[in-house]
Design an enzyme around this catalytic site. Structure first.
Site, PDB file in Angstrom:
ATOM      1  N   LYS A 190      13.190  54.353 -17.113  1.00  0.00           N
ATOM      2  CA  LYS A 190      13.170  54.396 -18.588  1.00  0.00           C
ATOM      3  C   LYS A 190      13.006  53.010 -19.195  1.00  0.00           C
ATOM      4  CE  LYS A 190      16.989  55.861 -20.187  1.00  0.00           C
ATOM      5  NZ  LYS A 190      17.586  54.514 -20.329  1.00  0.00           N
ATOM      6  N   THR A 220      11.852  50.343 -17.686  1.00  0.00           N
ATOM      7  CA  THR A 220      10.532  49.866 -17.260  1.00  0.00           C
ATOM      8  C   THR A 220       9.443  50.406 -18.184  1.00  0.00           C
ATOM      9  OG1 THR A 220      11.366  49.869 -14.997  1.00  0.00           O
ATOM     10  CG2 THR A 220       8.990  49.704 -15.266  1.00  0.00           C
ATOM     11  N   TRP A 259       4.316  49.964 -13.952  1.00  0.00           N
ATOM     12  CA  TRP A 259       5.108  49.287 -12.922  1.00  0.00           C
ATOM     13  C   TRP A 259       4.188  48.467 -12.016  1.00  0.00           C
ATOM     14  CZ3 TRP A 259       5.464  48.923  -7.642  1.00  0.00           C
ATOM     15  CH2 TRP A 259       6.648  48.368  -7.119  1.00  0.00           C
ATOM     16  N   PHE A 279       4.260  57.006  -9.419  1.00  0.00           N
ATOM     17  CA  PHE A 279       4.573  56.452  -8.108  1.00  0.00           C
ATOM     18  C   PHE A 279       3.362  56.670  -7.201  1.00  0.00           C
ATOM     19  CE2 PHE A 279       8.732  56.507  -9.830  1.00  0.00           C
ATOM     20  CZ  PHE A 279       9.587  55.761  -9.026  1.00  0.00           C
ATOM     21  N   PHE A 282      20.495  56.668 -20.235  1.00  0.00           N
ATOM     22  CA  PHE A 282      20.528  57.884 -19.422  1.00  0.00           C
ATOM     23  C   PHE A 282      19.594  58.955 -19.981  1.00  0.00           C
ATOM     24  CE2 PHE A 282      24.817  56.190 -18.017  1.00  0.00           C
ATOM     25  CZ  PHE A 282      24.364  55.827 -16.753  1.00  0.00           C
ATOM     26  N   ALA A 301      25.891  54.889 -21.967  1.00  0.00           N
ATOM     27  CA  ALA A 301      25.558  56.125 -22.679  1.00  0.00           C
ATOM     28  C   ALA A 301      26.382  57.316 -22.205  1.00  0.00           C
ATOM     29  CB  ALA A 301      24.079  56.433 -22.520  1.00  0.00           C
ATOM     30  N   LYS A 331      23.646  50.689  -9.636  1.00  0.00           N
ATOM     31  CA  LYS A 331      22.600  51.038 -10.584  1.00  0.00           C
ATOM     32  C   LYS A 331      21.571  49.924 -10.768  1.00  0.00           C
ATOM     33  CE  LYS A 331      22.163  52.822 -15.305  1.00  0.00           C
ATOM     34  NZ  LYS A 331      21.618  51.660 -16.020  1.00  0.00           N
ATOM     35  N   ARG A 387      19.132  47.113 -24.302  1.00  0.00           N
ATOM     36  CA  ARG A 387      20.519  46.685 -24.159  1.00  0.00           C
ATOM     37  C   ARG A 387      20.641  45.556 -23.130  1.00  0.00           C
ATOM     38  NH1 ARG A 387      23.112  52.029 -22.265  1.00  0.00           N
ATOM     39  NH2 ARG A 387      21.069  52.149 -21.293  1.00  0.00           N
TER      40      ARG A 387
END
Length: 558
Positions: free
Chosen positions: A73, A75, A411, A383, A303, A275, A107, A96
């Site tokens: 998210k 990214t 990415w 991906f 999240f 979150a 994480k 954030r």
């Protein structure tokens, strides 16, 4: 395809001086307070001078429920900001700050990944500009003043059994969840049971992220309820005369931080409430500042959309008078497979039927987001193992939901891999389609607000709350807090409170274990299921791999 790690990509980047990034937004250098060459705080006086300017378009990036496969998210938020810049739009992103706890846990950081990152990545994921330390210090100053007041005669008649203000630490440390303080005799005070939460769960963090200026910050800090007397009347932080000193500690932390992406798109990185246990959005002051300076502002909510986006809409937008113009819902083919029952080890093999059955989670999020009156587009974070048939299955499903799914390769490719999504987002944001409205009105009773979120967002059949909790909610209504929104604390992994219940479950109940009044932040927290406000480290924490290499550079951060 890059074979470099996130931190290697970030270190190879050539950052522009932060004054150049500020200049691209029209911020004069004298209004930037530099922290080194590549990060700065934006002066409050300059922010105040922008109030008459029109707002740009606000784009929210959210996601499906997170899976071990990873969704990307942040990214995508970073990539979309770069993509908008690439197609000629004046864009900024708002995200954030990273908490040390997850960084050294499981994480990872909060700077994006691959070729869609915010830099300086190491600084952002470590101490950055010291905001979290300031929040921790301000919070714990209040803790110290409570115990000190009791020690010196307790003039306010605080009931030591009803001190609700715990301490905080910006680290995952399960040993501190439940502690006894003041052992060791008369000189150390009166023993009592308390505990620690992680800093990002602090009400001080929530207040910093919702306050409009220093005066509003101090007022909200003073409004915090820290304890009760024997007659159950509340003790506020201002009763202890703590609000002024706390504001002093937060004076610099209140100013938003400006950094840049790998492609030099301006990025405001400020605040960091979790979150799943707090409201999960970056600061109002950063978002509102960015909206005055850029034509398109891309922000994220933590999240899945059932937590972050719901709180963004019902808490942040309601409190700050914001209105999103478009929502991007991030999903991956791998996560669809996991929601369809495929084990993580088997995600490499093509499985169109699992993708199709896993799309139910995606569909429910689309439906929920549309209920806020905002147009939705799905970003498929690509991906290398994704097959054309799997992608086509998701796109066909999303089309059946009345939305569009766009493949994004940011990415691996940076902004050129996400121009299709950027073009679509800009068109949606400019279309005027958004008719934003929160899910419930201020006047709805507190329990009914919980019930509304449970049934309309989580699709629960019922809310299970003992009489004591319902009585507590009614008492807060009678005390004048009935207009506050609800901040749900629950697992991020499922629409339900069972983290193992993937997909789009129905027939479940929402058990509310505890409710907490955050009178300063301006919301009521409903703690559901087995959610922890102080996480623990995993069996093999990331901290084991983080170190300095022979050149003195940080390795192992991600």
């Amino acid at each position: 395809m890059s074979h470099l790690t996130d931190i290697e990509i970030a270190r190879a980047a050539r950052a522009k001086p932060i004054q150049d990034i500020g200049a691209s937004l029209g911020i004069p250098p004298e209004h930037l307070l530099p922290y080194g060459h590549d990060k700065a705080k934006v002066d409050q006086g300059f922010i105040t001078s922008l109030s008459d300017r029109p707002n740009g378009k606000l784009i929210l990036v959210t996601a499906i429920n997170p899976t071990p496969a990873g969704e990307g998210k942040t990214t995508t938020t970073v990539g979309l900001g770069d993509g908008l810049s690439r197609i000629g739009k004046k864009a900024a992103i708002c995200i954030r700050e990273a908490s040390l706890g997850p960084n050294f846990g499981m994480k990872g950081g909060a700077a994006g990944g691959g070729h869609a990152q915010v830099i300086p990545m190491e600084d952002m994921n470590l101490h950055f500009t010291g905001d979290f330390h300031a929040i921790t210090s301000a919070h714990n100053l209040l803790s110290a003043m409570i115990d000190n007041h009791i020690y010196w005669g307790n003039e306010l008649e605080i009931d030591e059994r009803r001190v609700v203000w715990r301490r905080v630490l910006d680290m995952n440390d399960r040993a501190l969840r439940d502690v006894v303080t003041s052992l060791g005799g008369v000189a150390n005070g009166f023993p009592r049971q308390t505990g620690f939460d992680i800093t990002v769960a602090s009400e001080v963090m929530a207040i910093l992220c919702l306050a409009s200026d220093l005066q509003d910050l101090q007022r909200r800090l003073g409004d915090m309820i820290v304890a009760y007397r024997r007659d159950r009347s509340p003790i506020y932080a201002r009763d202890l005369k703590a609000d002024g000193a706390m504001t002093v500690l937060l004076k610099d932390a209140m100013q938003p931080n400006l950094v840049q992406t790998l492609e030099h798109t301006p990025a405001f990185v400020h605040g960091g409430p979790f979150a799943n246990i707090a409201h999960g959005c970056n600061s109002v002051i950063a978002t509102t500042t960015a909206l005055k300076l850029a034509d398109y502002v891309v922000t994220e909510a933590g999240f899945g959309a059932d937590l972050g986006a719901e709180k963004f809409m019902n808490i942040k937008c309601r409190k700050a008078g914001l209105s999103p113009d478009c929502v991007v819902l991030v999903a991956t083919i791998r996560a669809m497979k996991m929601n369809g029952g495929v084990a993580k080890a088997d995600l490499g093999a093509e499985n169109v039927s699992a993708v199709e059955s896993g799309c139910a989670n995606l569909g429910r999020h689309i439906e929920n987001l549309k209920s806020f009156g905002v147009p939705v587009v799905v970003g498929i974070n690509h991906f290398t193992g994704d097959t054309e048939a799997e992608i086509a299955a998701v796109q066909a499903y999303v089309a059946g939901q009345g939305a569009e799914a766009v493949v994004c390769c940011h990415w691996a490719e940076g902004s050129r891999g996400i121009t299709d999504l950027a073009t679509r987002v800009a068109a949606l944001a400019d279309s005027g389609q958004a008719q934003f409205a929160p899910l419930y009105g201020d006047e709805m009773p507190l329990f009914d607000k919980i019930d509304c979120i449970a049934k309309r967002i989580y699709r629960a059949d019922e809310v299970l709350a003992p009489t004591a909790i319902r009585d507590q909610l009614r008492a807060w209504e009678e005390a004048g807090y009935g207009h506050l929104p609800i901040c749900m604390a629950k697992t991020q992994y499922s629409f339900s409170t069972d983290p193992n219940l993937r997909g789009a479950p129905t027939g479940h109940s929402l058990p509310v274990r505890e409710v907490r009044l955050s009178a300063g932040a301006g919301f009521v927290v409903a703690i559901c299921g087995d959610i922890m406000t102080m996480p623990g480290l995993p069996r093999v924490p990331s901290a084991e791999k983080i170190m300095l290499n022979d050149a003195g550079a940080v390795t192992g951060l991600f």
